[in-house]
Design an enzyme around this catalytic site. Structure first.
Site, PDB file in Angstrom:
ATOM      1  N   ASP A 139       0.859  -1.189   0.000  1.00 21.02           N
ATOM      2  CA  ASP A 139       0.000   0.000   0.000  1.00 21.02           C
ATOM      3  C   ASP A 139       0.888   1.229   0.000  1.00 21.02           C
ATOM      4  OD1 ASP A 139      -2.236   1.615   0.109  1.00 21.02           O
ATOM      5  OD2 ASP A 139      -2.619   1.285   2.239  1.00 21.02           O
ATOM      6  N   LEU A 140       1.379   1.607  -1.178  1.00 19.21           N
ATOM      7  CA  LEU A 140       2.412   2.631  -1.317  1.00 19.21           C
ATOM      8  C   LEU A 140       1.886   3.819  -2.115  1.00 19.21           C
ATOM      9  CD1 LEU A 140       5.368   0.228  -2.162  1.00 19.21           C
ATOM     10  CD2 LEU A 140       5.014   1.428   0.006  1.00 19.21           C
TER      11      LEU A 140
END
Length: 255
Positions: A139-140
């Protein structure tokens, strides 16, 4: 490769709160994470619930390790520590995010948890991370929160290598209506060379994608639905609905 130092130099974490929910931002209106103050381990945002869909395929044990790329408000870390016996290693580039989480988002001090302040792509290259994880949650996002800051074929190949060859699952948060979605999906397919499954897009536009290494997809329909029922009961997640959706995709040959 653009470093996080170049891309995020002006993105200091900020915070807001409304109706008992505390939100993490990077200086914009976009939400990077959330925590219900009275129930900090609850997954407030629907997409964070979907990021735990790897539990349908892996029953985590004390000997297992789970990886998280991108700390956010610590939601996935808090939930994983509460509901599984596994150890968790998190890659978070920005120490200020970790400090914010420790001060305001009840980040657990736990001997099963370690946070490495490093670029996620470099984290994947560390020898001790190769073949280590039964689950990897990716989750970047930057301050604009429109597309992942790591999305190359090489990055997803690194994610594949980080998963255990005995069985591992990657979940990744994408935006279905963003121009980056088809590119990410194509790179994930090329890196994993197997079924790539999608959970239903939520109202905010997030679409969580699952990719696999090893024999985790060999479970029968009955076994997967039994596992989903157990996850639903123990974790309070809509796992049976997820399982039926993913089974339909598998019957159609995967994404």
């Amino acid at each position: 490769m653009t470093s996080y130092d170049d891309a995020w130099s002006d993105e200091e974490p900020t915070m807001s709160e409304a109706s008992g929910i505390r939100y993490l931002h990077f200086g914009t209106e976009w939400v990077q994470g959330a925590m219900r103050v009275r129930r900090p381990a609850e997954l407030v945002l629907a997409y964070t619930q979907q990021m735990m869909a790897w539990l349908l395929f892996v029953a985590p044990q004390k000997s297992h390790s789970v990886g998280i790329l991108g700390l956010g408000a610590g939601s996935l870390l808090r939930f994983t520590l509460k509901h599984t016996p596994a150890s968790v290693e998190t890659a978070e580039w920005n120490p200020a995010v970790t400090a914010m989480c420790r001060a305001f988002f009840r980040l657990p001090s736990n001997d099963r948890s370690y946070i490495d302040h490093v670029d996620a792509a470099l984290w994947l290259e560390k020898p001790h991370n190769i073949g280590r994880y039964v689950a990897l949650m990716v989750d970047l996002y930057d301050a604009q929160a429109q597309g992942p800051v790591r999305e190359s074929l090489e990055f997803y190949q690194g994610c594949h290598r980080a998963l255990s060859p005995e069985g591992g699952v990657m979940t990744v948060n994408l935006f279905g209506n963003h121009e980056s979605f088809p590119r990410n999906l194509a790179n994930i397919r090329a890196a994993f060379e197997g079924p790539v499954l999608e959970l239903p897009e939520i109202d905010a536009g997030n679409r969580v994608v699952l990719a696999f290494r090893g024999p985790v997809l060999e479970a029968t329909t009955g076994q997967l639905l039994d596992r989903a029922a157990a996850v639903e009961q123990v974790c309070g997640l809509p796992a049976t609905r997820w399982a039926r959706h993913l089974l339909e995709q598998l019957r159609q040959g995967g994404a």
